[in-house]
Write a protein that holds these residues in place. Structure first.
Motif, PDB file in Angstrom:
ATOM      1  N   ALA A   1     -15.324  -7.857   6.582  1.00 13.01           N
ATOM      2  CA  ALA A   1     -16.431  -8.297   7.426  1.00 13.01           C
ATOM      3  C   ALA A   1     -15.836  -9.114   8.563  1.00 13.01           C
ATOM      4  N   ILE A   2     -15.924  -8.578   9.771  1.00 11.16           N
ATOM      5  CA  ILE A   2     -15.249  -9.207  10.909  1.00 11.16           C
ATOM      6  C   ILE A   2     -16.238  -9.594  12.002  1.00 11.16           C
ATOM      7  N   ASP A   3     -15.787 -10.532  12.846  1.00  6.18           N
ATOM      8  CA  ASP A   3     -16.654 -11.019  13.919  1.00  6.18           C
ATOM      9  C   ASP A   3     -16.249 -10.517  15.302  1.00  6.18           C
ATOM     10  N   LEU A   4     -15.267  -9.648  15.391  1.00  6.31           N
ATOM     11  CA  LEU A   4     -14.821  -9.012  16.636  1.00  6.31           C
ATOM     12  C   LEU A   4     -14.280  -9.997  17.674  1.00  6.31           C
ATOM     13  N   THR A   5     -13.728 -11.106  17.202  1.00  2.40           N
ATOM     14  CA  THR A   5     -13.016 -12.014  18.091  1.00  2.40           C
ATOM     15  C   THR A   5     -11.540 -11.631  18.046  1.00  2.40           C
ATOM     16  N   GLU A   6     -10.716 -12.381  18.744  1.00  2.01           N
ATOM     17  CA  GLU A   6      -9.279 -12.113  18.729  1.00  2.01           C
ATOM     18  C   GLU A   6      -8.664 -12.362  17.353  1.00  2.01           C
ATOM     19  N   GLU A   7      -9.431 -12.994  16.472  1.00  4.18           N
ATOM     20  CA  GLU A   7      -8.945 -13.283  15.123  1.00  4.18           C
ATOM     21  C   GLU A   7      -9.228 -12.155  14.133  1.00  4.18           C
ATOM     22  N   ALA A   8     -10.045 -11.188  14.507  1.00  7.35           N
ATOM     23  CA  ALA A   8     -10.430 -10.103  13.604  1.00  7.35           C
ATOM     24  C   ALA A   8      -9.236  -9.348  13.021  1.00  7.35           C
ATOM     25  N   PRO A   9      -8.179  -9.065  13.811  1.00  4.89           N
ATOM     26  CA  PRO A   9      -7.055  -8.331  13.225  1.00  4.89           C
ATOM     27  C   PRO A   9      -6.423  -9.016  12.015  1.00  4.89           C
ATOM     28  N   GLN A  10      -6.446 -10.341  11.963  1.00  7.67           N
ATOM     29  CA  GLN A  10      -5.888 -11.037  10.795  1.00  7.67           C
ATOM     30  C   GLN A  10      -6.658 -10.674   9.530  1.00  7.67           C
ATOM     31  N   VAL A  11      -7.972 -10.595   9.650  1.00 10.51           N
ATOM     32  CA  VAL A  11      -8.821 -10.257   8.508  1.00 10.51           C
ATOM     33  C   VAL A  11      -8.622  -8.781   8.143  1.00 10.51           C
ATOM     34  N   ILE A  12      -8.638  -7.913   9.137  1.00 14.69           N
ATOM     35  CA  ILE A  12      -8.464  -6.482   8.881  1.00 14.69           C
ATOM     36  C   ILE A  12      -7.098  -6.201   8.265  1.00 14.69           C
ATOM     37  N   ASN A  13      -6.061  -6.823   8.800  1.00 17.83           N
ATOM     38  CA  ASN A  13      -4.715  -6.582   8.273  1.00 17.83           C
ATOM     39  C   ASN A  13      -4.607  -6.992   6.811  1.00 17.83           C
ATOM     40  N   LYS A  14      -5.177  -8.129   6.446  1.00 18.09           N
ATOM     41  CA  LYS A  14      -5.148  -8.579   5.056  1.00 18.09           C
ATOM     42  C   LYS A  14      -5.921  -7.603   4.167  1.00 18.09           C
ATOM     43  N   ALA A  15      -7.110  -7.200   4.619  1.00 15.41           N
ATOM     44  CA  ALA A  15      -7.914  -6.249   3.842  1.00 15.41           C
ATOM     45  C   ALA A  15      -7.189  -4.917   3.698  1.00 15.41           C
ATOM     46  N   ALA A  16      -6.535  -4.466   4.768  1.00 19.65           N
ATOM     47  CA  ALA A  16      -5.806  -3.193   4.723  1.00 19.65           C
ATOM     48  C   ALA A  16      -4.622  -3.272   3.764  1.00 19.65           C
ATOM     49  N   GLU A  17      -3.923  -4.410   3.750  1.00 26.42           N
ATOM     50  CA  GLU A  17      -2.806  -4.592   2.809  1.00 26.42           C
ATOM     51  C   GLU A  17      -3.285  -4.491   1.365  1.00 26.42           C
ATOM     52  N   ILE A  18      -4.375  -5.158   1.080  1.00 25.71           N
ATOM     53  CA  ILE A  18      -4.914  -5.152  -0.285  1.00 25.71           C
ATOM     54  C   ILE A  18      -5.401  -3.745  -0.644  1.00 25.71           C
ATOM     55  N   ALA A  19      -6.051  -3.082   0.299  1.00 29.09           N
ATOM     56  CA  ALA A  19      -6.530  -1.720   0.056  1.00 29.09           C
ATOM     57  C   ALA A  19      -5.361  -0.783  -0.252  1.00 29.09           C
ATOM     58  N   LYS A  20      -4.273  -0.948   0.472  1.00 31.57           N
ATOM     59  CA  LYS A  20      -3.102  -0.098   0.247  1.00 31.57           C
ATOM     60  C   LYS A  20      -2.522  -0.324  -1.154  1.00 31.57           C
ATOM     61  N   VAL A  21      -2.384  -1.587  -1.537  1.00 28.39           N
ATOM     62  CA  VAL A  21      -1.834  -1.928  -2.855  1.00 28.39           C
ATOM     63  C   VAL A  21      -2.684  -1.340  -3.978  1.00 28.39           C
ATOM     64  N   HIS A  22      -4.007  -1.375  -3.808  1.00 27.36           N
ATOM     65  CA  HIS A  22      -4.922  -0.930  -4.855  1.00 27.36           C
ATOM     66  C   HIS A  22      -5.350   0.532  -4.712  1.00 27.36           C
ATOM     67  N   GLY A  23      -4.920   1.178  -3.623  1.00 28.14           N
ATOM     68  CA  GLY A  23      -5.387   2.538  -3.374  1.00 28.14           C
ATOM     69  C   GLY A  23      -6.883   2.571  -3.139  1.00 28.14           C
ATOM     70  N   ALA A  24      -7.385   1.514  -2.516  1.00 27.80           N
ATOM     71  CA  ALA A  24      -8.829   1.351  -2.325  1.00 27.80           C
ATOM     72  C   ALA A  24      -9.282   1.887  -0.977  1.00 27.80           C
ATOM     73  N   GLU A  25     -10.554   2.204  -0.913  1.00 26.19           N
ATOM     74  CA  GLU A  25     -11.204   2.618   0.322  1.00 26.19           C
ATOM     75  C   GLU A  25     -11.529   1.361   1.127  1.00 26.19           C
ATOM     76  N   LEU A  26     -11.287   1.411   2.442  1.00 25.46           N
ATOM     77  CA  LEU A  26     -11.541   0.261   3.307  1.00 25.46           C
ATOM     78  C   LEU A  26     -12.759   0.528   4.178  1.00 25.46           C
ATOM     79  N   VAL A  27     -13.670  -0.446   4.202  1.00 25.06           N
ATOM     80  CA  VAL A  27     -14.863  -0.397   5.043  1.00 25.06           C
ATOM     81  C   VAL A  27     -14.775  -1.562   6.020  1.00 25.06           C
ATOM     82  N   LEU A  28     -14.959  -1.277   7.302  1.00 26.52           N
ATOM     83  CA  LEU A  28     -14.996  -2.328   8.321  1.00 26.52           C
ATOM     84  C   LEU A  28     -16.446  -2.552   8.719  1.00 26.52           C
ATOM     85  N   ALA A  29     -16.853  -3.811   8.791  1.00 27.85           N
ATOM     86  CA  ALA A  29     -18.239  -4.103   9.149  1.00 27.85           C
ATOM     87  C   ALA A  29     -18.322  -5.282  10.108  1.00 27.85           C
ATOM     88  N   HIS A  30     -19.264  -5.163  11.020  1.00 20.67           N
ATOM     89  CA  HIS A  30     -19.582  -6.256  11.939  1.00 20.67           C
ATOM     90  C   HIS A  30     -21.098  -6.364  12.004  1.00 20.67           C
TER      91      HIS A  30
END
Length: 143
Positions: A10-39
């Motif tokens: 869940a991101i706010d589309l500021t310049e800080e959003a990539p930090q949240v997305i990158n962390k979520a993507a890392e966790i998704a990769k480790v778990h083989g999980a599906e990633l959903v991006l939402a604003h």
């Protein structure tokens, strides 16, 4: 630790959003999980007091379109399908909870500004998400 199957960033589309997305993507990769991006776009009436006697539909549509475009860019750079790029209008906490339930999300990842102690989450969207979520919530400290 449980294995996550669907992760909502869940991101706010500021310049800080990539930090949240990158962390979520890392966790998704480790778990083989599906990633959903939402604003969540807050209704324009909230931002302007709600009592203005004018039609703000065009402004709301512009905000929605800009959010969808920016989310699409993030989605493309992280390999997230268009079906998993969600822009919705409403109160952020409520909409994130709704998305969590509707999509069967088992981890929500949100950003949180680096305040100290108990103030880390109090008064923020992250706090609202944390206290109403029916799944795990990870608050990524924004640096």
């Amino acid at each position: 630790m449980s294995s996550y199957k669907k992760i909502l960033a869940a991101i706010d589309l500021t310049e800080e959003a990539p930090q949240v997305i990158n962390k979520a993507a890392e966790i998704a990769k480790v778990h083989g999980a599906e990633l959903v991006l939402a604003h969540v776009v807050e209704p324009v009436g909230y931002a302007y007091g709600g009592d203005i006697p004018m039609d703000l539909t065009e402004l709301q549509d512009q905000l929605d379109a800009a959010a969808k475009e920016q989310l699409a860019n993030y989605g493309a750079s992280h390999g997230v399908s268009t079906e998993n790029q969600v822009v919705t209008v409403g109160r952020p906490e409520s909409e994130i909870h709704r998305l969590q339930e509707d999509r069967g999300v088992d981890l929500i990842v949100v950003g949180s500004h680096g305040r100290s102690g108990i103030q880390l989450l109090l008064g923020s969207t992250a706090n609202g998400v944390l206290h109403g979520a029916k799944c795990d919530v990870l608050a990524v400290r924004i640096s």
